[in-house]
Design an enzyme around this catalytic site. Sequence first.
Site, PDB file in Angstrom:
ATOM      1  CG  HIS A 238     104.049 136.147  38.768  1.00 50.46           C
ATOM      2  ND1 HIS A 238     102.684 136.236  38.772  1.00 50.46           N
ATOM      3  CD2 HIS A 238     104.493 137.315  38.251  1.00 50.46           C
ATOM      4  CE1 HIS A 238     102.310 137.415  38.295  1.00 50.46           C
ATOM      5  NE2 HIS A 238     103.396 138.094  37.980  1.00 50.46           N
TER       6      HIS A 238
ATOM      7  NE  ARG B  94     110.178 145.391  31.409  1.00 52.21           N
ATOM      8  CZ  ARG B  94     109.717 145.818  32.574  1.00 52.21           C
ATOM      9  NH1 ARG B  94     110.446 145.689  33.662  1.00 52.21           N
ATOM     10  NH2 ARG B  94     108.526 146.375  32.664  1.00 52.21           N
TER      11      ARG B  94
ATOM     12  CD  GLU C 168     104.629 138.504  34.178  1.00 50.10           C
ATOM     13  OE1 GLU C 168     104.417 139.381  33.325  1.00 50.10           O
ATOM     14  OE2 GLU C 168     104.164 138.557  35.341  1.00 50.10           O
TER      15      GLU C 168
ATOM     16  CG  ASN D 190     108.962 144.874  27.171  1.00 53.24           C
ATOM     17  OD1 ASN D 190     109.664 144.641  28.152  1.00 53.24           O
ATOM     18  ND2 ASN D 190     107.684 145.136  27.277  1.00 53.24           N
TER      19      ASN D 190
ATOM     20  CG  HIS E  12     120.405 135.674  44.084  1.00 55.86           C
ATOM     21  ND1 HIS E  12     121.122 136.479  44.936  1.00 55.86           N
ATOM     22  CD2 HIS E  12     119.801 134.748  44.868  1.00 55.86           C
ATOM     23  CE1 HIS E  12     120.972 136.045  46.185  1.00 55.86           C
ATOM     24  NE2 HIS E  12     120.163 134.987  46.171  1.00 55.86           N
TER      25      HIS E  12
ATOM     26  CD  GLU F 232     122.061 131.834  46.926  1.00 58.87           C
ATOM     27  OE1 GLU F 232     122.906 131.635  47.813  1.00 58.87           O
ATOM     28  OE2 GLU F 232     121.113 132.645  47.068  1.00 58.87           O
TER      29      GLU F 232
END
Length: 126
Positions: free
Chosen positions: A5, A9, A56, A60, A74, A122
């Site tokens: 993965h 964020r 993922e 936060n 990207h 993309e």
Amino acid sequence: MKIIHTMIRVKDMDASIRFYTEILGMKLFSKDDYPGGEFSLAFVGYGDHPDDGSIELTYNWGKSDYDLGDAFGHIALGVQDIYGTCDTIKNKGGEVVREPGPMKHGTTVIAFVKDPNGYMIELIQR
């Protein structure tokens, strides 16, 4: 070895999950909150399992913005019908920031979509 993965964020977990699942058609594999660490994680992707290559999404708690900087480029997705995919993305409220067409100095047909956090996705005609 294989890529499992990539973590990014996100500013708004719900908006990000909606984008990746409803607009890009990924599956939501899991979403968990970690109160002790004040963060939430969600895994999205196209495979049957998160280890098939997923994204993922990390939120936060209390963080409403990030400086994306200029190091990250990207995420790339292969698509069968780039023109139809871009139309579908736009019809579902997604933002296509570069319409499909040949890449500069080449013949591969690409397009770019922006996620709710400002990350570029993309699309590559396969």
